[in-house]
Write a protein that holds these residues in place. Structure first.
Motif, PDB file in Angstrom:
ATOM      1  N   ASN A  29       1.442   6.820   0.556  1.00  0.00           N
ATOM      2  CA  ASN A  29       0.313   5.930   0.327  1.00  0.00           C
ATOM      3  C   ASN A  29      -0.003   5.884  -1.165  1.00  0.00           C
ATOM      4  OD1 ASN A  29      -2.684   5.248   0.023  1.00  0.00           O
ATOM      5  ND2 ASN A  29      -2.323   4.793   2.195  1.00  0.00           N
ATOM      6  N   ARG A  30      -0.040   4.688  -1.729  1.00  0.00           N
ATOM      7  CA  ARG A  30      -0.248   4.544  -3.167  1.00  0.00           C
ATOM      8  C   ARG A  30      -1.632   5.028  -3.611  1.00  0.00           C
ATOM      9  NH1 ARG A  30       3.650   1.018  -5.373  1.00  0.00           N
ATOM     10  NH2 ARG A  30       4.835  -0.172  -3.810  1.00  0.00           N
ATOM     11  N   THR A  31      -2.593   4.990  -2.710  1.00  0.00           N
ATOM     12  CA  THR A  31      -3.966   5.361  -3.075  1.00  0.00           C
ATOM     13  C   THR A  31      -4.231   6.837  -2.849  1.00  0.00           C
ATOM     14  OG1 THR A  31      -4.738   3.144  -2.518  1.00  0.00           O
ATOM     15  CG2 THR A  31      -6.401   4.880  -2.653  1.00  0.00           C
ATOM     16  N   THR A  32      -3.869   7.327  -1.672  1.00  0.00           N
ATOM     17  CA  THR A  32      -4.219   8.710  -1.311  1.00  0.00           C
ATOM     18  C   THR A  32      -3.120   9.709  -1.612  1.00  0.00           C
ATOM     19  OG1 THR A  32      -3.360   8.492   0.944  1.00  0.00           O
ATOM     20  CG2 THR A  32      -5.636   7.802   0.555  1.00  0.00           C
ATOM     21  N   GLY A  33      -1.880   9.205  -1.749  1.00  0.00           N
ATOM     22  CA  GLY A  33      -0.764  10.115  -1.961  1.00  0.00           C
ATOM     23  C   GLY A  33      -0.266  10.768  -0.687  1.00  0.00           C
ATOM     24  N   CYS A  34      -0.875  10.396   0.446  1.00  0.00           N
ATOM     25  CA  CYS A  34      -0.432  10.970   1.724  1.00  0.00           C
ATOM     26  C   CYS A  34       0.989  10.508   2.035  1.00  0.00           C
ATOM     27  CB  CYS A  34      -1.376  10.560   2.840  1.00  0.00           C
ATOM     28  SG  CYS A  34      -3.015  11.305   2.707  1.00  0.00           S
ATOM     29  N   GLU A  35       1.759  11.420   2.586  1.00  0.00           N
ATOM     30  CA  GLU A  35       3.175  11.166   2.835  1.00  0.00           C
ATOM     31  C   GLU A  35       3.483  11.262   4.326  1.00  0.00           C
ATOM     32  OE1 GLU A  35       6.918  13.940   2.050  1.00  0.00           O
ATOM     33  OE2 GLU A  35       6.208  13.027   0.174  1.00  0.00           O
ATOM     34  N   GLN A  74       0.804  -1.223   0.000  1.00  0.00           N
ATOM     35  CA  GLN A  74       0.000   0.000   0.000  1.00  0.00           C
ATOM     36  C   GLN A  74       0.839   1.275   0.000  1.00  0.00           C
ATOM     37  OE1 GLN A  74      -2.556  -0.375   3.414  1.00  0.00           O
ATOM     38  NE2 GLN A  74      -3.677  -2.127   2.582  1.00  0.00           N
ATOM     39  N   HIS A  75       2.174   1.127   0.119  1.00  0.00           N
ATOM     40  CA  HIS A  75       3.022   2.315   0.217  1.00  0.00           C
ATOM     41  C   HIS A  75       4.290   2.143  -0.610  1.00  0.00           C
ATOM     42  CE1 HIS A  75       0.579   2.334   3.914  1.00  0.00           C
ATOM     43  NE2 HIS A  75       0.688   3.654   3.870  1.00  0.00           N
TER      44      HIS A  75
END
Length: 225
Positions: A47-53, A14-15
């Motif tokens: 995060n691959r889905t949300t782009g959160c870092e 997921q990351h």
């Protein structure tokens, strides 16, 4: 430095991960990394889905077990102490006496007479020292020659391996009562076949101290009936 594993705690599915050491990018791209060098390690996870870092860092240091020695304070002191000295190590250490709890302070107080074992342990898990054997020297403050098999004789047993050591025992007027050796049975409270009264008696001891020098020590003890 023994290998250390740093975990991000995140799923690699997921990351994505970018690892650095002291600001320099590393080739690792997984959720954990095995390191063998000290330094400041950081990981940036996206995060691959949300782009959160998110970013996390850890410092890896070098630690090694020390060379330790232990010394006892003054012979026959009322408050015997053992002090531990550490050389050659680069870690943070804790200290143990006779299988007791480990402590941060490199000294122990109110140590009883006899042989003791000191252990030095690295707090970072890099091992512990070999046992350090030390001997605290003291003398009995009283004895009770009443034939109950407990404290029936007076002697300084800690010197029993010193055949050259001698103890002269006197009464309060300075009269020599007996001469004993720590390697022998001790004094039973008798003089010329008769029991002496319950009171204080004085002694003069010649012995070899831990520094190898012959020394003299004087004090007194009580005979109790």
């Amino acid at each position: 430095l023994a290998p250390a594993v740093l975990y991000s705690g995140l799923s690699a599915a997921q990351h994505t991960f970018v690892w650095t050491k002291d600001g320099i990018p590393l080739t690792a791209t997984g959720g954990s990394i095995t390191v063998t060098e000290p330094g400041r390690y950081s990981v940036t996870a996206v995060n691959r889905t949300t782009g959160c870092e998110g970013i996390a860092s850890a410092t890896v240091g070098v630690s090694s077990i020390a060379t330790a020695t232990a010394t006892v304070g003054l012979d026959f002191h009322n408050n015997q102490t053992i002090t531990v000295s550490v050389t050659g190590g680069s870690g943070i250490y804790e200290y143990q006496l006779d299988n007791g709890a480990f402590q941060d302070e490199p000294y122990f107080t109110n140590v009883t007479e006899g042989e003791h074992i000191v252990i030095v342990k690295d707090k970072q898990g890099c091992g512990e020292s070999d046992p350090i054997y030390v001997y605290s020297l003291d003398y009995p403050r009283f004895f009770t020659p009443n034939a109950d098999t407990y404290n029936d004789t007076w002697n300084i047993k800690g010197l029993r391996d010193q055949p050259e050591s001698e103890i002269y025992i006197f009464d309060r007027y300075g009269k020599i009562i007996t001469l004993i050796k720590p390697s022998g049975a001790g004094w039973d409270g008798m003089y010329n076949g008769s029991p002496l009264p319950a009171t204080d008696y004085w002694f003069t001891l010649s012995y070899r101290s831990s520094d190898g020098q012959m020394k003299e020590f004087k004090a007194h003890f009580s005979l109790k009936r």
